[in-house]
Enzyme design. Sequence first.
Site, PDB file in Angstrom:
ATOM      1  N   MET A  30       0.853  -1.199   0.000  1.00  0.00           N
ATOM      2  CA  MET A  30       0.000   0.000   0.000  1.00  0.00           C
ATOM      3  C   MET A  30       0.885   1.245   0.000  1.00  0.00           C
ATOM      4  SD  MET A  30      -3.478  -0.870   1.995  1.00  0.00           S
ATOM      5  CE  MET A  30      -2.867  -0.651   3.636  1.00  0.00           C
ATOM      6  N   GLY A  31       2.086   1.121  -0.534  1.00  0.00           N
ATOM      7  CA  GLY A  31       2.961   2.276  -0.674  1.00  0.00           C
ATOM      8  C   GLY A  31       3.584   2.695   0.636  1.00  0.00           C
ATOM      9  N   HIS A  37       9.526  -3.540   2.703  1.00  0.00           N
ATOM     10  CA  HIS A  37       9.072  -3.680   1.311  1.00  0.00           C
ATOM     11  C   HIS A  37      10.271  -3.853   0.380  1.00  0.00           C
ATOM     12  CE1 HIS A  37       5.707  -1.042   2.989  1.00  0.00           C
ATOM     13  NE2 HIS A  37       5.071  -2.137   2.610  1.00  0.00           N
ATOM     14  N   GLN A  61     -10.208  -2.450   2.743  1.00  0.00           N
ATOM     15  CA  GLN A  61      -9.687  -3.205   3.883  1.00  0.00           C
ATOM     16  C   GLN A  61      -9.587  -2.351   5.147  1.00  0.00           C
ATOM     17  OE1 GLN A  61      -5.919  -3.988   1.614  1.00  0.00           O
ATOM     18  NE2 GLN A  61      -4.962  -3.811   3.611  1.00  0.00           N
ATOM     19  N   ASP A 149       2.875  -9.447   8.445  1.00  0.00           N
ATOM     20  CA  ASP A 149       1.422  -9.645   8.376  1.00  0.00           C
ATOM     21  C   ASP A 149       1.164 -11.141   8.244  1.00  0.00           C
ATOM     22  OD1 ASP A 149       0.454  -6.852   8.361  1.00  0.00           O
ATOM     23  OD2 ASP A 149       1.697  -6.734   6.571  1.00  0.00           O
ATOM     24  N   LYS A 183       9.697  -3.024  11.122  1.00  0.00           N
ATOM     25  CA  LYS A 183       9.439  -1.909  10.201  1.00  0.00           C
ATOM     26  C   LYS A 183       7.967  -1.908   9.803  1.00  0.00           C
ATOM     27  CE  LYS A 183      13.953  -1.069   8.862  1.00  0.00           C
ATOM     28  NZ  LYS A 183      14.664   0.198   8.787  1.00  0.00           N
TER      29      LYS A 183
HETATM   30  O1  PAF Z   1      -0.045  -5.877   3.132  1.00  0.00           O
HETATM   31  C1  PAF Z   1      -0.511  -4.901   2.499  1.00  0.00           C
HETATM   32  O2  PAF Z   1       0.172  -3.888   2.291  1.00  0.00           O
HETATM   33  C2  PAF Z   1      -1.940  -4.973   1.976  1.00  0.00           C
HETATM   34  O3  PAF Z   1      -2.773  -5.622   2.875  1.00  0.00           O
HETATM   35  C3  PAF Z   1      -2.040  -5.610   0.581  1.00  0.00           C
HETATM   36  C4  PAF Z   1      -1.625  -7.057   0.598  1.00  0.00           C
HETATM   37  C5  PAF Z   1      -1.171  -4.843  -0.403  1.00  0.00           C
HETATM   38  C6  PAF Z   1      -3.487  -5.538   0.086  1.00  0.00           C
HETATM   39  O4  PAF Z   1      -3.934  -4.224  -0.012  1.00  0.00           O
END
Ligand code: PAF
Length: 284
Positions: A30-31, A37, A61, A149, A183
């Site tokens: 989600m940026g 990331h 979400q 997550d 992070k």
């Molecule tokens: O983990 C995330 O950043 C979000 O839940 C995802 C998997 C990109 C879905 O929007």
Amino acid sequence: MKIVTTIADVRATVKAWRQAGETVGFVPTMGFLHEGHASLISRAVAENDHVVVSTFVNPTQFGPTEDLDAYPRDEARDAALCESIGADIMFRPDPAEMYDNPKVSVVVKDMNEHLCGLSRPIHFHGVCTVVTKLFNIVTPDTAYFGEKDAQQLAIIRKMVADLNMPLKIVGCPIVREADGLAKSSRNTYLSPAEREAALCLSRSIFYGRDHIAVGMAAKELETAMEDIIVKEPLAKIEYVKVVDALTMDDVTIIDRPVLVAMAVYIGKTRLIDNFSFDPNVSKQ
Ligand code: PAF
């Protein structure tokens, strides 16, 4: 690297790669990208001919009282990071490009009724729906998700298996700050005092990792880990739980692969952390 905002553009580019017989890795985010990331993108770049990173902040979400509007965004910084690691496309559609009066939602039953799903009842429906859509748009060979997550990763693995989605899911280890804090894009919400207080999560996680043992009562471990967090006045525990690593069901005795997960508020900021334990694999 191209910043792409339409589904048609992603499809056209991926189609050309596919016609050339090239593989596609996908990193859904989600940026507001951070080193966690970056580790996913690096792995995707190392293992695929081409990499797509999505940075769509998915409204479905977020619950009605959650931080959708406040969610941090920085498109220029995200693009620079994606480019520096070697991604080919950063896909950042508008919500209107992704959703047009939707009537379909993807739900993985039961597994969303534990841990984060208890306080965020629609969260994983939104995640599964958008991830399905993104998989259909990008058609990757492999998609990369962070183990931070962990419940999301377990649910997505089950969704991919149950729906026979033709791709491989790779989970990548949690990336931590030098002092232990996992992070997270949400760490930017923390004041200096809260940032210090947030270390109670990793302290508790490291304690749990060091003390977990086969045959131990799950409750004993949960209590010992909670005791570390309650010493921190700025912290409020949502849950500290030992669950079955595959189903997310509660366990009484630690006698199978488990996920030990927590959600803790530091001030108004909700943070999560976890570790996994497999009795069949000796501890490092
Ligand atoms: O983990 C995330 O950043 C979000 O839940 C995802 C998997 C990109 C879905 O929007």
